[in-house]
Scaffold this motif. Structure first.
Motif, mmCIF file in Angstrom:
data_model
loop_
_atom_site.group_PDB
_atom_site.id
_atom_site.type_symbol
_atom_site.label_atom_id
_atom_site.label_comp_id
_atom_site.label_asym_id
_atom_site.label_seq_id
_atom_site.Cartn_x
_atom_site.Cartn_y
_atom_site.Cartn_z
ATOM 1 N N SER A 1 6.674 -8.386 0.284
ATOM 2 C CA SER A 1 5.977 -7.643 -0.759
ATOM 3 C C SER A 1 4.501 -8.028 -0.673
ATOM 4 O O SER A 1 4.142 -9.006 -0.013
ATOM 5 C CB SER A 1 6.537 -7.959 -2.151
ATOM 6 N N PHE B 1 3.477 1.340 -1.510
ATOM 7 C CA PHE B 1 4.859 1.063 -1.094
ATOM 8 C C PHE B 1 5.261 1.999 0.050
ATOM 9 O O PHE B 1 5.780 1.558 1.085
ATOM 10 C CB PHE B 1 5.775 1.249 -2.302
ATOM 11 N N TYR B 2 4.993 3.280 -0.118
ATOM 12 C CA TYR B 2 5.346 4.253 0.903
ATOM 13 C C TYR B 2 4.501 4.070 2.168
ATOM 14 O O TYR B 2 5.005 4.192 3.295
ATOM 15 C CB TYR B 2 5.194 5.672 0.364
ATOM 16 N N ARG C 1 9.832 -5.691 -6.281
ATOM 17 C CA ARG C 1 10.072 -4.642 -5.278
ATOM 18 C C ARG C 1 9.571 -5.119 -3.911
ATOM 19 O O ARG C 1 8.457 -5.631 -3.784
ATOM 20 C CB ARG C 1 9.373 -3.351 -5.694
ATOM 21 N N ARG C 2 10.411 -4.956 -2.878
ATOM 22 C CA ARG C 2 10.081 -5.493 -1.571
ATOM 23 C C ARG C 2 10.754 -4.657 -0.482
ATOM 24 O O ARG C 2 11.640 -3.852 -0.756
ATOM 25 C CB ARG C 2 10.526 -6.953 -1.454
ATOM 26 N N ASN D 1 2.452 -6.920 -8.046
ATOM 27 C CA ASN D 1 3.016 -6.340 -6.837
ATOM 28 C C ASN D 1 2.470 -4.925 -6.648
ATOM 29 O O ASN D 1 2.685 -4.060 -7.494
ATOM 30 C CB ASN D 1 4.547 -6.314 -6.965
ATOM 31 N N GLU E 1 7.556 3.595 -7.927
ATOM 32 C CA GLU E 1 7.076 3.180 -6.612
ATOM 33 C C GLU E 1 5.663 3.714 -6.374
ATOM 34 O O GLU E 1 5.374 4.880 -6.639
ATOM 35 C CB GLU E 1 8.031 3.675 -5.525
ATOM 36 N N PHE F 1 3.425 -2.678 -4.745
ATOM 37 C CA PHE F 1 4.467 -1.696 -4.431
ATOM 38 C C PHE F 1 4.955 -0.968 -5.682
ATOM 39 O O PHE F 1 5.728 -0.019 -5.583
ATOM 40 C CB PHE F 1 5.656 -2.364 -3.753
ATOM 41 N N SER F 2 4.506 -1.422 -6.864
ATOM 42 C CA SER F 2 4.946 -0.810 -8.126
ATOM 43 C C SER F 2 3.754 -0.366 -8.957
ATOM 44 O O SER F 2 2.746 -1.080 -9.052
ATOM 45 C CB SER F 2 5.790 -1.800 -8.936
ATOM 46 N N VAL G 1 15.402 -1.503 1.286
ATOM 47 C CA VAL G 1 14.760 -1.808 0.006
ATOM 48 C C VAL G 1 15.847 -2.319 -0.938
ATOM 49 O O VAL G 1 16.660 -1.528 -1.434
ATOM 50 C CB VAL G 1 14.057 -0.572 -0.578
#
Length: 477
Positions: free
Chosen positions: A291, A313-314, A372-373, A300, A309, A302-303, A364
């Motif tokens: 992450s 993240f994408y 989220r990782r 994070n 998301e 990614f969030s 995931v």
């Protein structure tokens, strides 16, 4: 837990009031003054100054502790970091040129890694070192510096990667003759270990005393094991490390491998991190959970704020999908590694991603937004942890920078028919050499050196005639 030889020889120091916390620390000090007191309090006699080579093998020098704290200059030949796993040297070509002067590299101790060597009979300590040229320039082609280079690129964007490796390995009977196949060890039951022991507590208990030593050795070095399980293979175990800084976790993985091998030898076994040590048994992986956090906020990336998301993240996944095949030679560094990466197995041969889907390369896991990782399931346990982490994070970083969008996630099994990764070492080397963006991020001097080593290893392997060839070709062709 068993008592180590060191403890038998010398009683444990009594902690007096007023003893500085850094002296009692199991792992690491801040400066040479603290190092001197740390060593004296433990009556340390010898220091192992070590660093990982391209294969992840510990290289270095041992010296008396008195000489160490005088900050003596230590050096290793640069050739040590250009050698193949069999001790040979690659030929010039494809951008690699063996240095004519064959000069030395200086070892620079990272005092934050100072710790004891608990399996030694005499009081001994160890410290990890970085490598620089004689004029102080960083030796960019050495593994620890490659990972630092990638982490620094994240820092330039105000970001910090967080990783958690999971390392699988086999315990096997001692086998001094490489012509004979490896076999599972005998556990406390007196019987050879069988397969199908995934998550079996009884399977773990077969090796209680050895595992106690692994825990004891790890605790003495300040290494944190999150969990330990028995995997599917016969005598196959897995250790999960707690998440944290990539360099610290690579250091821990490097030292864990050494620790586990030593504990196994104490119990008259081998511990092997080969990707596919036993025919018909599952391979061994080094899954990497990743992450990225914002250095200012600690959140994070990614969030989103609402827990959904984020674009980052994408983009991270998109970068991995595009560049992981080109980085495969750093995740699967040997001919044996590709025996693990096969269709219809738990090891992926694709670059798909999905939610809690173990047939995808990029899984995931289910988690809350802050945790989220993305789990990279491709690396095998024979990979150098510094290089595997560097390559995985580099692929994701390219995606973040270039805003690469991934394919749609998949919810079905995708590891049967479609093979999206190279099926052999030399194909992986060729893809690696063609990815200019990845090579630039990792460092051209590293990329050319590493590719040259892998080409040389492939050619050495091709000189070996296998039992399969003798069995099926000898009298039939």
């Amino acid at each position: 837990m068993p008592v180590t030889p060191t403890e038998k020889k010398k009683p444990r120091k009594t902690v007096r009031r007023g003893t500085p916390a850094y002296v009692k620390s199991l792992r690491g000090v801040k400066n040479w003054k603290e190092a001197s007191e740390w060593l004296a309090w433990r009556d340390i006699e010898d220091i192992e100054c070590i660093t990982p080579d391209q294969a992840g093998v510990a290289r270095g020098k041992m010296m008396p502790s008195k000489k160490f704290i005088s900050n003596s200059t230590l050096a290793l030949p640069s050739a040590v970091f250009m050698v193949t796993i069999s001790g040979d040297y690659p030929d010039d070509g494809h951008g690699f040129v063996y240095p004519e002067d064959d000069g030395d590299l200086r070892l620079v101790a990272d005092l934050s890694t100072l710790t004891v060597v608990p399996w030694e009979s005499d009081p001994t300590a160890q410290v990890l070192c970085d490598l620089v040229y004689q004029d102080g320039r960083v030796a960019e082609f050495t593994p620890r510096n490659v990972l630092k280079r990638v982490v620094d690129e994240y820092a330039k964007l105000g970001l910090k990667p967080v990783v958690a490796p999971e390392i699988e390995f086999y315990l096997v009977r001692k086998n001094p003759d490489p012509d004979y196949p490896l076999t599972p060890p005998v556990g406390r039951s007196g019987r050879a270990i069988g397969g199908g022991q995934g998550y079996s507590i009884a399977g773990v208990n077969e090796f209680d005393e050895l595992i106690d030593d692994i825990y004891h050795f790890s605790e003495a070095q300040g290494l944190e094991i999150d969990t330990l399980i028995h995997e599917e293979g016969a005598g196959q175990l897995e250790i999960n490390l707690r998440h944290g800084d990539p360099i610290e976790l690579a250091d821990q993985a490097f030292m864990f491998k050494r620790t586990i091998r030593e504990a196994a030898l104490k119990h008259d076994m081998y511990a092997t991190f080969m990707a596919k040590p036993i025919q018909g048994q599952p391979g061994s992986a080094m899954h990497i959970h990743q992450s990225i956090v914002d250095k200012k906020t600690g959140k994070n990336i990614f969030s989103n704020e609402d827990g959904t998301e984020s674009e980052a993240f994408y983009h991270f996944i998109g970068g991995m999908q595009k560049h992981v095949p080109n980085a495969l030679v750093m995740f699967a560094p040997y001919v044996n590694s590709y025996r693990r990466l096969t269709p219809d197995a738990s090891a992926p041969v694709n670059v798909k991603w999905g939610y809690d889907n173990r047939t995808t390369a990029l899984r995931v896991p289910r988690s809350d937004p802050q945790a989220r990782r993305v789990e990279n399931r491709i690396p095998s346990s024979d990979a150098n942890p510094y290089l595997a982490l560097a390559a995985s994070l580099a692929c994701g970083l390219i995606g973040l920078k270039n805003k690469i969008m991934p394919d749609a996630p998949v919810a079905t099994s995708v590891n049967r028919n479609e093979v999206e990764l190279p099926r052999g070492l030399i194909e992986a080397v060729n893809l690696f050499e063609e990815d200019a963006e990845l090579k630039a991020l990792l460092g051209i001097s590293f990329a050319t050196t590493y590719a040259a080593i892998k080409r040389a290893e492939f050619e050495t392997f091709m000189e070996v005639i296998s039992p399969w060839e003798r069995e099926y070709l000898l009298l039939n062709v």
